[in-house]
Scaffold this motif. Structure first.
Motif: not given
Length: 248
Positions: A154, A157, A135-136, A143, A139-140, A12-13, A4, A9
């Motif tokens: 989106r 977010k 970020v992780r 989703d 992201e999780h 994206a998040a 990454h 990242a």
């Protein structure tokens, strides 16, 4: 194994500013406050406080994480919604192995997220100044939330991004880590409280995001707490990440 680039990242998040800046963390003034994980409501910005995005996305969070260190975080999730669209309660961990980066201010990281059947592919980050666990986690969370609400990820977010930039509160706090009380910052955001389509969110307009960071903690992320309650007081979602200094 996936490789990454941290700025990608982050985009994206949350499409927040890239974690490329390496400014030192602002040191908060000492001030008593509830412990991490306690429900919180946004309030007026504390005088002299940094912005939410500066604390979370524009600070060199890893400069104080020595190479060779393993950063461990306890992850929990619970939902009381009938039919369990989020699945059963979860308790797991996220681990980050810290290695030297190309400069003294950056780090390379290997991130292992969850275990067993929930295990996600190991991710690597090169020359990261910011802590990718934030970020992780987001992201999780995004989703799963988009799947449950059957909504556009989106849109969700962008609402969180806007709240962090425009309406989040930032206040000095004190946190207890490894038996020591240290100064930190608490960021609180409620992205959907005034959302024009909040009636479609099935109670998730109550979502409150609370982030606690402390410059003295390796990686700086002390806790993340996300909560939504139904009008009758039921728990729609309670999702949390907590730094574990001695887990290894």
């Amino acid at each position: 194994m996936r490789r990454h680039v941290l700025a990608a990242a982050v985009a994206a998040a949350l499409a927040c500013p890239a974690l490329a800046q390496t400014s030192p963390s602002p040191t908060p003034p000492p001030q008593a406050s509830p412990q991490p994980g306690a429900p919180a409501q946004p309030s007026a910005q504390a005088p002299g406080a940094p912005t939410a995005t500066a604390l979370l996305f524009e600070t060199n969070q890893l400069a104080g994480a020595p190479p060779g260190r393993v950063l461990s975080y306890r992850y929990t999730r619970f939902s009381g919604i009938e039919g369990a669209p989020f699945g059963p309660p979860v308790e797991d961990r996220i681990r980050e192995e810290v290695a030297p980066g190309a400069s003294p201010e950056t780090r390379n990281l290997k991130v292992e997220m969850f275990s067993g059947e929930r295990r996600m592919p190991t991710a690597t980050y090169e020359d990261a100044p910011g802590n990718p666990v934030l970020v992780r986690f987001l992201e999780h969370h995004l989703d799963d939330l988009a799947k449950v609400l059957k909504g556009n990820p989106r849109y969700i977010k962008n609402a969180i991004r806007r709240a962090l930039r425009e309406s989040a509160s930032v206040a000095a706090t004190e946190v207890e880590v490894d038996g020591k009380t240290i100064p930190g910052w608490r960021v609180v955001a409620r992205p959907f409280v005034d959302d024009p389509i909040r009636e479609r969110l099935r109670g998730f307009d109550s979502l409150t995001y609370s982030f606690v960071v402390a410059p003295e903690v390796p990686g700086q992320i002390v806790s993340i707490d996300v909560r939504a309650a139904s009008p009758d007081g039921g728990t729609l979602l309670q999702e949390a990440l907590t730094y574990e200094p001695n887990a290894g």
